[in-house]
Scaffold this active site. Sequence first.
Site, PDB file in Angstrom:
ATOM      1  N   THR A  17     -22.063  63.256  37.286  1.00 54.04           N
ATOM      2  CA  THR A  17     -22.623  62.199  37.831  1.00 54.04           C
ATOM      3  C   THR A  17     -22.700  62.571  39.554  1.00 54.04           C
ATOM      4  O   THR A  17     -23.376  61.606  39.890  1.00 54.04           O
ATOM      5  CB  THR A  17     -22.047  60.652  37.078  1.00 54.04           C
ATOM      6  OG1 THR A  17     -22.359  61.062  35.872  1.00 54.04           O
ATOM      7  CG2 THR A  17     -22.959  59.884  37.263  1.00 54.04           C
ATOM      8  N   SER A  64     -20.980  67.162  31.443  1.00 55.21           N
ATOM      9  CA  SER A  64     -19.534  68.241  30.971  1.00 55.21           C
ATOM     10  C   SER A  64     -19.569  68.316  29.516  1.00 55.21           C
ATOM     11  O   SER A  64     -18.759  68.501  28.984  1.00 55.21           O
ATOM     12  CB  SER A  64     -18.504  66.354  31.783  1.00 55.21           C
ATOM     13  OG  SER A  64     -18.604  65.418  31.833  1.00 55.21           O
ATOM     14  N   THR A  97     -17.862  63.155  34.244  1.00 51.35           N
ATOM     15  CA  THR A  97     -16.811  62.199  33.516  1.00 51.35           C
ATOM     16  C   THR A  97     -16.111  61.989  31.939  1.00 51.35           C
ATOM     17  O   THR A  97     -15.748  62.223  31.715  1.00 51.35           O
ATOM     18  CB  THR A  97     -16.762  61.061  34.040  1.00 51.35           C
ATOM     19  OG1 THR A  97     -17.232  60.344  33.731  1.00 51.35           O
ATOM     20  CG2 THR A  97     -16.624  61.189  35.796  1.00 51.35           C
TER      21      THR A  97
HETATM   22  C1  SIN Z   1     -21.280  64.127  32.562  1.00 56.00           C
HETATM   23  O1  SIN Z   1     -20.352  63.708  32.196  1.00 56.00           O
HETATM   24  O2  SIN Z   1     -21.167  64.853  33.258  1.00 56.00           O
HETATM   25  C2  SIN Z   1     -21.723  62.514  32.742  1.00 56.00           C
HETATM   26  C3  SIN Z   1     -21.180  62.006  33.163  1.00 56.00           C
HETATM   27  C4  SIN Z   1     -20.699  61.557  34.263  1.00 56.00           C
HETATM   28  O3  SIN Z   1     -20.228  62.539  35.053  1.00 56.00           O
HETATM   29  O4  SIN Z   1     -19.968  59.863  34.020  1.00 56.00           O
END
Ligand code: SIN
Length: 334
Positions: A17, A64, A97
């Site tokens: 994100t 992720s 995240t």
């Molecule tokens: C991810 O984990 O790639 C998408 C969500 C985020 O980064 O908060």
Amino acid sequence: MSANTLPRIAVLGTGGTIAGAGISSTQYSGYRAAVSGVDQLLAAIPALQDVASLECEQVAQVASQNIGSATLLHLARRVNYWLNEMDCAGVIVTLGTNALEETAYFLNLVVKSRKTVVVTGAMRPSTSLSADGPMNLYRAVVAAASPLTAGLGVLVVMNDQVIAARDVHKMDTMTVDSFKAPVFGILGWVLDKQVRLYKKPARVHTDDTEFDTSQMDTLPRVDIVMGYQDDSGVAVSALVNAGAQGLVVAGAGTASLSDAMAEAVSAAVRSGVVVVRAPRSATGIVMKNIEFDDSMHGTVAGDTLSPVKAKVLLALALAHGKSAEEVQSAFDRY
Ligand code: SIN
């Protein structure tokens, strides 16, 4: 400090994100993760020019939860590559995240250096009003540029706080203060250009671990199963049949298992699968033979690792050919 006396830091982008874009600056629905390059993220923060001399590399561009063994191993190799550069003071990894916890813990076990490694990300896409990514990235660079953060293992810098990779939990699905260390507490803060630390991680990490993934191109398959009231154990048997080499069972309370689940777990152990019990609860310790007879069932007690982090340690231990007893020692040490 002039530009050529600033510490040289490598920033490795993987998506998430922090690199995401929304439909508008006020709407989350419909946003996409992993859109902007890490070079664009850095270019948007001119104040970084006064903190470090930055290099960047796009290692992946994904959400992720889609980071698989191959990407994890590639990321570890790129982190180790940069840390081996004589004049590179530290590395930052920008991550999504959702699964940041397990990637950070994986790096904490396989990075071979005492130099600083900082992981950061964002809860809001870069196009949001009050996006948190730029400040998180700025704070991450300040942390990586500080000599105070060397030798502490992989650190997560989010929302002004410094948290050890082993201790960090994503506590909330949406809020910018989602990352916390609910059991062991944060290590400190990054405020303005200052790092203020108050304690050190006690468990073994980075170049003190026995794990060397430099020649690996995949990791053993480890799956996670949640235990629940009146669990039939069918999911355990199905995963063993699907080829799992290791299983983490997230049991209720102190990782207790229903009788049917315990039977399925025993059968899995007899067939050569290493099974670790981890807590279904958000926090707490799972000790050997408390409420479940690990000695009889041949299972491993997961200590204070969450199920997703237990999966990381179990996969690494299996990749190094460890028996169930040796896996138990790894959980007691890392
Ligand atoms: C991810 O984990 O790639 C998408 C969500 C985020 O980064 O908060």
